[in-house]
Design a protein around this motif. Structure first.
Motif, PDB file in Angstrom:
ATOM      1  N   GLY A   1      40.678  33.264  49.073  1.00 15.15           N
ATOM      2  CA  GLY A   1      39.927  34.455  48.684  1.00 15.15           C
ATOM      3  C   GLY A   1      40.593  35.761  49.082  1.00 15.15           C
TER       4      GLY A   1
ATOM      5  N   TYR B   1      46.454  35.148  47.527  1.00 15.81           N
ATOM      6  CA  TYR B   1      45.674  34.156  46.779  1.00 15.81           C
ATOM      7  C   TYR B   1      46.391  32.825  46.570  1.00 15.81           C
ATOM      8  CZ  TYR B   1      42.981  38.347  45.890  1.00 15.81           C
ATOM      9  OH  TYR B   1      42.271  39.496  46.044  1.00 15.81           O
TER      10      TYR B   1
ATOM     11  N   PHE C   1      41.079  31.850  44.869  1.00 13.22           N
ATOM     12  CA  PHE C   1      40.270  33.070  44.859  1.00 13.22           C
ATOM     13  C   PHE C   1      38.908  32.851  45.508  1.00 13.22           C
ATOM     14  CE2 PHE C   1      42.636  32.880  40.748  1.00 13.22           C
ATOM     15  CZ  PHE C   1      43.731  33.559  41.250  1.00 13.22           C
TER      16      PHE C   1
ATOM     17  N   ARG D   1      49.648  31.632  41.323  1.00 13.01           N
ATOM     18  CA  ARG D   1      48.642  32.592  41.819  1.00 13.01           C
ATOM     19  C   ARG D   1      49.301  33.659  42.691  1.00 13.01           C
ATOM     20  NH1 ARG D   1      44.740  28.016  42.636  1.00 13.01           N
ATOM     21  NH2 ARG D   1      45.583  27.735  44.715  1.00 13.01           N
TER      22      ARG D   1
ATOM     23  N   ARG E   1      43.911  38.503  40.437  1.00 16.00           N
ATOM     24  CA  ARG E   1      43.469  37.105  40.410  1.00 16.00           C
ATOM     25  C   ARG E   1      43.541  36.578  38.988  1.00 16.00           C
ATOM     26  NH1 ARG E   1      37.841  37.226  43.772  1.00 16.00           N
ATOM     27  NH2 ARG E   1      38.514  38.609  45.426  1.00 16.00           N
TER      28      ARG E   1
ATOM     29  N   ARG F   1      42.340  33.758  36.817  1.00 15.14           N
ATOM     30  CA  ARG F   1      41.511  32.559  36.715  1.00 15.14           C
ATOM     31  C   ARG F   1      42.252  31.530  35.875  1.00 15.14           C
ATOM     32  NH1 ARG F   1      36.193  35.800  35.155  1.00 15.14           N
ATOM     33  NH2 ARG F   1      37.847  37.173  34.435  1.00 15.14           N
TER      34      ARG F   1
END
Lengths: 131, 572
Positions: free
Chosen positions: B61, B65, B69, B311, B331, B333
């Protein structure tokens, strides 16, 4: 079978995918392996049936190979075979890709000489084309 | 990451180990490689992490990262289940989806009933994807066969009638036909009275997607314009939509090694960002709406390391290169997919095991979604039973294994941390090479991407042919089960039904309105072709007008192919 003109001439193979298809990883690999095995490879990517037939005639190939990732081969294959027959062109026809087992006897009955599904050893394809 | 005293101690231990194995006759077999060809050692120690500082690993988080995340584990927030359900006509697709929903399929696994969201991940059949309506000669034998036939507003109505669109996440797998599909859906929502700003859309924006297999509808010089066009429109009108997929799956399926996959997909993201900035968009606003679609291989640890490396690189790139201030822009996804190319036709049930391992890798890697493929995909589009097993795969991993309780459980593993850094190092090198070769678009136009991938694909297949790599039941332990027939076929009469339907649909339209809308769409396309970036923002509204006038996917996408693309057989 085919139009092998004496010993000096290399075997000529035309490789194509249907215009309505995707994923050329397999057929490109086959094209390279056949080329390395001394076969004259004509690779024309994604084409409609009429183009495949016309190029097979123009290039006077001994073997035609088509790969099908998606459906529609039940229509494309007879269309191409009939057009070639109408022009008096004889060749060996091999097909690769996702072909359902219950279609195999039907395709063989209309003139497909070999069907190479996923997992086929590449040497089987080379042997079919070269001999 | 470790103190010198510890490193010295470990070094002595490793030397002892080396002396012990030096006596082994088979020690050459200790030299292994990952699936992607990275040489690996029999074990890893703190000594291998010299180049990986604690700040590179961090905690979940937080920047960079590496560890994902999430601030809380999957057990609290679940993961998305996003495999496509698409077959035959809209009603067949809908019936299949409703069957699977009865078995507990919802967008987020583990969510309670109150927050329940639906997912409609629609893969179009090949003719719809290429912009041919069911009655086009090119569609013959293909309607509804490899996905759903989608050509006109009646199809959209049948898919979504009665569904709460504000609670349904919608995605259309049709890379070259993305704009027509989305425009049709927006018009459908408008007619239902659902405001666009409430729609949950995943815009694929994959204008470069089919280049990976050399079957694209549009050449690079025009295709790239579709990226900013989509981003600009959807950021303005559909604020919760995700606006661009950054796919690692396509390079992966084409043969990419993990570092190639990471580098090529990051290069794509950077290129799209640069082009969107050129039309005046702000990366802090649109980059948070990008999403990844990565490849999952059977090399479990390499897959985990790849997702972690990507990431970390994403966070660094969007912070340092683009100066993004919005933490959400750092971030990416990720909604990965289990590899289709690793499923085998021989003994297809074995694919259940393969998919399970890949789905587990996605979870261990901290993916945002799990896409477990159906085991029979090497024979046909999924049968209902196979789709059910794929759903169950995700559910069993979530509910029965406890892996959902701890975030990034492999974080801190000497091997995984080393491999993460190694993939990252190789990917940075590749990103530099792409720059040296004239940048992203040039690497497509010159064929560099494709030739690099073809080389890796060839190496892979050669390693199977020469039995250096074992595929169980394929090149070793082979049994003859005879020809494998399709386990699923769509209803007889599907094609005829679709043909009659699209003809009936066209017959009842206001033909003047259709002609006018198509003329305007052609003008917008010509405009995009001739004057870019000035024309940005004109195409999507014209596309929406076309669907308000009840044009079809074939008509609109056909025009796109005719004006921007390589031509369109259906219009000759």
């Amino acid at each position: 079978m085919g139009t092998m003109a004496g010993n000096s001439r290399k075997v000529r193979v035309l490789l194509a995918k249907s215009d309505q298809d995707a994923h050329d990883r397999g057929i490109r690999y086959i094209a390279e392996v056949l080329r390395d095995a001394g076969v004259e490879v004509i690779f024309i990517r994604y084409r409609i049936c009429e183009e495949v037939t016309e190029i097979a005639l123009q290039e006077d190939v001994d073997v035609l190979g088509m790969g099908f990732y998606s459906s529609g081969y039940e229509f494309d294959i007879p269309t191409i075979l009939e057009a070639l027959k109408a022009k008096g062109k004889a060749l060996k026809f091999m097909v690769g890709g996702i072909i359902s087992g219950d279609e195999v006897p039907k395709l063989k009955a209309i003139g497909v000489d070999a069907i190479f599904g996923p997992g086929t050893p590449t040497e089987d394809v080379v042997r079919f084309v070269a001999h | 990451m470790f103190e010198d005293a510890i490193l010295a101690q470990v070094k002595l231990m490793v030397e002892t180990w080396e002396r012990k194995v030096a006596k082994r006759k088979d020690k050459s077999k200790l030299k292994c490689k990952t699936a992607g060809g990275i040489p690996i050692k029999p074990f890893y120690t703190p000594g291998d992490l010299a180049g990986t500082g604690q700040s590179e690993v961090g905690i979940p988080g937080q920047f960079p990262y590496t560890r994902g995340f999430r601030e809380v584990p999957y057990s609290l927030e679940g993961w998305m289940m996003r495999q496509p359900v698409a077959l035959g006509l809209s009603k067949d697709t809908r019936a299949r989806m409703e069957y699977l929903e009865k078995l507990g399929w919802q967008l987020f696994i583990g969510e309670d009933e109150a927050n329940r969201l639906h997912v409609q991940n629609i893969a179009l059949d090949i003719c719809s994807q290429q912009g041919y309506d069911p009655d086009a000669p090119e569609a013959r034998g293909r309607v509804g066969r490899d996905g759903t036939s989608l050509s006109n507003m009646w199809d959209f109505e049948e898919l979504y009638e009665g569904k709460d669109l504000t609670k349904t996440e919608v995605f259309f797998a049709s890379p070259d036909g993305q704009l027509p599909c989305l425009a049709a859906y927006l018009v459908y929502a408008e007619r239902r009275g659902v405001p666009w700003d409430k729609l949950r859309l995943k815009v694929s924006n994959l204008w470069y997607h089919s280049w990976y297999w050399d079957a694209a509808g549009y050449p690079p010089k025009h295709a790239y314009k579709l990226g900013p066009e989509c981003i600009a429109f959807f950021r303005k009108h559909v604020p919760i939509a995700q606006v661009a997929s950054v796919t690692g799956y396509s390079p992966g399926e084409t043969g990419a090694t993990p570092s190639q996959e990471v580098a090529f997909s990051l290069a794509t993201a950077m290129f799209i960002t640069e082009e969107a900035i050129k039309v005046g968009l702000d990366p802090d606003d649109f980059v948070p709406h990008f999403y990844g679609h990565d490849h999952t291989s059977l090399d479990l640890f390499e897959t985990v390391a790849k997702f972690r490396a990507k990431r970390r690189m994403w966070a660094k790139i969007f912070r340092d290169k683009f100066g993004c201030q919005n933490p959400m822009a750092l971030r990416l996804r990720n909604f990965p997919q289990t590899a289709g190319s690793l499923l085998q036709r021989n003994e297809p049930e074995n694919n259940i095991v393969r998919v399970t391992l890949m789905a587990l890798a996605q979870v261990l890697a901290g993916a945002d979604g799990v896409w477990a493929a159906s085991f029979d995909e090497c024979l046909n589009i999924p049968s209902q039973r196979a789709a059910q097993i794929a759903l169950r795969t995700g559910q069993i991993i979530f509910y029965e294994t406890n892996v959902a309780n701890v975030i990034d459980p492999l974080g801190g593993s000497y091997y995984v941390e080393w491999l993460t850094s190694e993939i990252e190092r190789r990917a940075w090198e590749l990103l530099n090479t792409i720059e040296e070769k004239g940048g992203y678009l040039n690497c497509w136009e010159s064929g560099w991407f494709r030739s690099e991938l073809a080389r890796e694909a060839r190496k892979w297949q050669e390693s199977i042919d020469n039995k250096e790599r074992t595929i169980v039941g394929v090149n070793d332990f082979v049994i003859d089960e005879g020809e494998m027939s399709a386990l699923f076929r769509i209803r007889k009469g599907t094609e005829q039904e679709a043909v009659e339907r699209v003809r009936a649909f066209r017959a009842r339209r206001d033909h003047e309105k259709v002609e006018l809308a198509l003329r305007r769409l052609r003008a917008a396309l010509e405009d995009m072709k001739a004057s870019w970036p000035e024309a940005c923002g004109n195409l999507m509204p014209a596309m929406i007008e076309a669907f308000r006038a009840d044009c079809t996917i074939g008509e609109t996408q056909g025009l796109m192919k005719e004006v921007l693309g390589y031509g369109y057989y259906g219009r000759q």
